[in-house]
Design a protein around this motif. Sequence first.
Motif, short mmCIF file in Angstrom:
data_model
loop_
_atom_site.label_atom_id
_atom_site.label_comp_id
_atom_site.label_asym_id
_atom_site.label_seq_id
_atom_site.Cartn_x
_atom_site.Cartn_y
_atom_site.Cartn_z
N ILE A 121 0.73 -1.16 -0.01
CA ILE A 121 -0.02 -0.08 0.17
C ILE A 121 0.76 1.24 -0.11
O ILE A 121 0.72 2.38 -0.73
N ASP A 122 2.11 1.42 0.92
CA ASP A 122 3.00 2.44 0.76
C ASP A 122 3.64 2.53 -0.27
O ASP A 122 3.51 3.67 -0.96
N ALA A 123 4.05 1.43 -0.91
CA ALA A 123 4.82 1.57 -2.36
C ALA A 123 3.87 1.89 -3.40
O ALA A 123 4.64 2.75 -4.05
N TYR A 124 2.69 1.49 -3.50
CA TYR A 124 2.05 1.46 -4.83
C TYR A 124 1.23 3.03 -4.65
O TYR A 124 0.63 3.49 -5.54
N THR A 125 0.98 3.51 -3.37
CA THR A 125 0.36 4.89 -2.98
C THR A 125 1.38 5.89 -3.80
O THR A 125 1.14 6.71 -4.56
N GLN A 126 2.59 5.70 -3.46
CA GLN A 126 3.79 6.32 -3.90
C GLN A 126 3.93 6.30 -5.40
O GLN A 126 3.98 7.15 -6.16
N GLU A 127 3.79 5.04 -5.94
CA GLU A 127 4.02 4.83 -7.39
C GLU A 127 2.92 5.39 -8.04
O GLU A 127 3.10 5.90 -9.25
N SER A 128 1.98 5.44 -7.43
CA SER A 128 0.73 5.97 -8.28
C SER A 128 0.69 7.29 -8.44
O SER A 128 0.53 7.98 -9.63
N LEU A 129 1.15 8.03 -7.23
CA LEU A 129 1.31 9.46 -7.45
C LEU A 129 2.37 9.95 -8.16
O LEU A 129 2.40 10.77 -9.16
N LYS A 130 3.51 9.14 -8.35
CA LYS A 130 4.60 9.40 -9.26
C LYS A 130 4.18 9.27 -10.62
O LYS A 130 4.75 10.14 -11.33
#
Length: 110
Positions: free
Chosen positions: A62-71
Amino acid sequence: MSDYYKKEHLPNFGSIAEGQPELARKFFDYYQSVFVEGALTAREKALIALAVAHVVQCPYCIDAYTQESLKNGADLDQMTEALHVAVAIRGGASLVHGLQMLEHTHRSSM
């Protein structure tokens, strides 16, 4: 959960190779290949990963793909909508198993 989930684990994920470096290399090669743009954009893949992360309840993901989605240009509305798609599918999958309950109940009452 605070003793189990540690944010510092995520950046150190690669150290999991210590016990089986060849298997880890194969996994990480595959993992990286999955997220290369193809028929789906990096943004779409990140949103899918974010939704799946919630279904499998992985706080690291969840942490990684929240950041990845925003990026990759996703916004809060898109991420929240992806989450609700995942919730609907998980909820439906749980509910459809209720048909087994109904079938057993009907058989037992005959």
